[in-house]
Design an enzyme around this catalytic site. Sequence first.
Site, mmCIF file in Angstrom:
data_model
loop_
_atom_site.group_PDB
_atom_site.id
_atom_site.type_symbol
_atom_site.label_atom_id
_atom_site.label_comp_id
_atom_site.label_asym_id
_atom_site.label_seq_id
_atom_site.Cartn_x
_atom_site.Cartn_y
_atom_site.Cartn_z
ATOM 1 N N CYS A 131 0.796 -1.411 0.009
ATOM 2 C CA CYS A 131 0.229 0.051 0.121
ATOM 3 C C CYS A 131 0.720 1.303 0.105
ATOM 4 C CB CYS A 131 -0.944 -0.061 1.065
ATOM 5 S SG CYS A 131 -2.078 1.545 1.038
ATOM 6 N N CYS A 134 -0.373 4.142 1.928
ATOM 7 C CA CYS A 134 -0.179 4.062 3.464
ATOM 8 C C CYS A 134 1.177 4.473 3.803
ATOM 9 C CB CYS A 134 -0.526 2.613 3.944
ATOM 10 S SG CYS A 134 -2.150 1.850 3.288
ATOM 11 N N ASP A 135 2.323 4.038 2.962
ATOM 12 C CA ASP A 135 3.606 3.750 3.454
ATOM 13 C C ASP A 135 4.577 4.443 2.641
ATOM 14 O OD1 ASP A 135 2.731 1.793 5.458
ATOM 15 O OD2 ASP A 135 2.879 0.167 4.109
#
Length: 307
Positions: A131, A134-135
């Site tokens: 992701c 997200c990261d």
Amino acid sequence: MENVIIIGSGPAGLTAAIYAARANLNPLMIEGEEVGGQLMTTTDVENFPGFPEGVMGPDLMTITRKQAERFGTRFISNNVTKVDFSSRPFKVWVKDKEYQSKSIIISTGASAKYLGLENERRLLGRGVSACATCDGAFFRDVEVCIVGGGDTAMEEALFLTRFASKVHVFHRRESFRASKVMADRVMNHEKIQIHWNTELKDVLGDKAVTGVKVFNNKTNETIEMNLEGVFIAIGHKPNTDIFTDFIETNDVGYINTKPDCTYTNVEGVFACGDAQDHVYRQAVTAAGTGCMAAIDAERWLDDQAHA
Ligand code: NDP
């Protein structure tokens, strides 16, 4: 007889449980064996509102579960093995034990697909991620790679250029599956280097990712490259197989919900989170639709009681 059984324990299911419990529905959550869902395999979550310093994915799920428990949610820590939604009350089995419920909330989520490499799993959350949204922000001014040739890979490659010094795209074929407009944007981006006919064979690193081993299936050459982030974008699979005899899904298994609500094709069965959302797939949107599912279930049960 339960009022509502919630199947799945990620942000969607737990939020549904908080709302259903506070509405005095005394919900039963069948939380599965992979309790907490996809956030359990992430580290820092920096984009969930309310945590200015960020929060670890597993910690966020632990406190959300406590919140659901505080208002009386009961939990069963096994997987649902079978359902029967052909008539009411709905039936749900955990191994041989049958549960009956007036309504159901499905929040079984989706699972990112991985390549299945041993070191990919070992270094998950330590440089390997599925992701970028997200990261990605953890990879400032370093080289990263992304595997895949679909729209997700394109979108995530472009997103990663905001942080990384260089983004390598590894695709196993010689053309992208992604839409032309997305593919063109990727192919014309100065920070992105595309490696056609290239398969990721290994992720290198002891405690964190330090490089990758890639194989060119045209030249049969294997090389090692130094980089710090490995993003896998080869698709997601919604965890909906056990429902598909009863619940309508799209052609890849995401549950169809009616516009602007969480109703499925079966009255009394509601769906939320990544099991039905293939567009946003964020913890906060999952929590939002979990809240919607609990409110939809509560109002539907109320209507049934007064019918
Ligand atoms: P897709 O299934 O479209 O693409 C997956 C990609 O991963 C393909 O290029 C595929 O290669 C590759 N792949 C699959 N398995 C492997 C493997 N084992 N090893 C190496 N490569 C592999 O998934 P997406 O998540 O990209 O998209 C899902 C859906 O969501 C699509 O319909 C997409 O259009 C949509 N979407 C739309 C967006 C938008 O409009 N903004 C954004 C994101 C997604 P190959 O091509 O060789 O099969």
